[in-house]
Scaffold this motif. Sequence first.
Motif, PDB file in Angstrom:
ATOM      1  N   TRP A  52       0.750  -1.135   0.125  1.00  0.00           N
ATOM      2  CA  TRP A  52      -0.482   0.047  -0.160  1.00  0.00           C
ATOM      3  C   TRP A  52       1.000   1.465  -0.384  1.00  0.00           C
ATOM      4  CZ3 TRP A  52      -0.434   4.374   3.525  1.00  0.00           C
ATOM      5  CH2 TRP A  52      -1.673   4.937   3.178  1.00  0.00           C
ATOM      6  N   SER A 299      -5.133  -0.763  -6.762  1.00  0.00           N
ATOM      7  CA  SER A 299      -5.837  -1.196  -5.260  1.00  0.00           C
ATOM      8  C   SER A 299      -5.076  -2.038  -4.354  1.00  0.00           C
ATOM      9  CB  SER A 299      -7.099  -1.900  -6.485  1.00  0.00           C
ATOM     10  OG  SER A 299      -6.242  -3.045  -7.019  1.00  0.00           O
ATOM     11  N   PRO A 301      -4.195  -3.101  -0.790  1.00  0.00           N
ATOM     12  CA  PRO A 301      -5.085  -2.763  -0.036  1.00  0.00           C
ATOM     13  C   PRO A 301      -3.783  -2.817   0.635  1.00  0.00           C
ATOM     14  CG  PRO A 301      -4.946  -5.094  -0.417  1.00  0.00           C
ATOM     15  CD  PRO A 301      -4.114  -5.016  -1.397  1.00  0.00           C
ATOM     16  N   GLY A 307      -6.877  -7.426   3.485  1.00  0.00           N
ATOM     17  CA  GLY A 307      -7.434  -6.250   2.519  1.00  0.00           C
ATOM     18  C   GLY A 307      -7.821  -7.331   1.380  1.00  0.00           C
ATOM     19  N   GLY A 309      -7.284  -8.738  -1.614  1.00  0.00           N
ATOM     20  CA  GLY A 309      -6.730  -8.433  -2.887  1.00  0.00           C
ATOM     21  C   GLY A 309      -6.217 -10.198  -3.739  1.00  0.00           C
TER      22      GLY A 309
END
Length: 474
Positions: A52, A299, A301, A307, A309
């Motif tokens: 991230w 995107s 996470p 998250g 993904g």
Amino acid sequence: MEISIEQYQPQKQEGIKGFDDDGRINRTGTVWTASAHIITAVIGSGVLSLAWAIAQLGWIAGPIVMIIFSLVIFYTSSLLADCYRTGDPTTGKRNYTYSEAVHSYLGGMKVKLCGFIQYLNLFGVAIGYTIASSISMTAIRRSNCFHDKGHKSPCHISSNPYMIIFGAVQIIFSQIPDFDQIWWLSIVAAVMSFTYSSIGLALGIAQVIENGRFKGSLTGIRIGSVSQTQKIWHSLQALGDIAFAYSYSIILIEIQDTVKAPPPSEAKVMKKATLFSVAVTTFFYMLCGCMGYAAFGDSAPGNLLTGFGFYNPFWLLDIANAAIVIHLIGAYQVFCQPLFAFVEKWANRAWPDSKFISKEIRIPLSSTKSYKLNLFRLVWRSAFVVLTTVISMLLPFFNDVVGLLGAIGFWPLTVYFPVEMYIVQKQVRQWSLRWVCLKMLSFACLVISLAAAVGSVAGIVSDLKVYKPFKSGS
């Protein structure tokens, strides 16, 4: 962090075989054991937020920032290693803990400031670990729910019961009296940290292969996906996440105290161990962070394994998240035992005649073993765990908390105190080139810490606007 809380102080036995110059039993640590300690301390749950963080900064700034942090950590850790002994690097007085080193070289209010920042950081870490463990436990439930009902199912699950479960487990483990009695818990935690980090890396590589390309952009997440203001805040927060992932200087002195006596000096051994371990850690972090970003792009996470993904293989995700929980159970105790001991030593000094504080009740466990129950320890440590659990239930924002912890601890504990102690020890002349360079490094890191703290606080404030305490989340 003060790992050595209540160190045994034997009588001086210099020159006697089997004892070091300070009268303690010979230390046996080497470059390799010290490296192992550092790598174990550094690689933790912070690795899961690196994908991230790189997504916020992009393919250019992300890896560059990570390399810069690794170089700063290595340099300041080398300065700190020189402060293990006061005076002569081979025969001078040993400083057994970080605080002792600050006391020896700086003294005065700086010792109290160091202690305050240490214990505030430890309190924050307890909250961060409670949040992270509950997220992993809910992730196990959600991955199983998605497996049974499909990915379109909302699978709303509250993290609060899992925070309570984690807190209950910590109340039990927190009754272990001393840090040196949880070595086995630390070993289990270290194995778990490598387990889930390796699984995250493997899944990232597999996802890249499945995609057939590397996702992401040179400048990170695009404005449009987020607002310009959010882009700024998230980029600053990413600095804090990376700083948190590298933080270990606070236990460097304690690790150095395990290294066998000269020759060569403990400082030389520690510098070699630091170089090796920081290089290994940076390589591992670059793989995990970059592969996570390459797999998911914008995107990516905030937490690679929770998250979502990844959805499959769900059983492997369950193993990874279970490993996170086990690791954090041990890590919570490693970080909190110094705070527990500090408060108990203070209480004993303040009320030396109080039976509630000093009396221990012997509880037989077997014919040869018994447990000494202390009522003050039971009440105070349980209250601490309850408090951190309640705060965690009010602020369950993993990424923001991780960024804030990294920002709070990075400058003072990793840069400022090592630099100031080194200047005193080496008697660096004021306004000399070396003095100016050291001060510029410290100031630059202060700016980075403040910026990261602002970004993390902005993230927490933003989350609080839409968050409803004690409600289930998707």
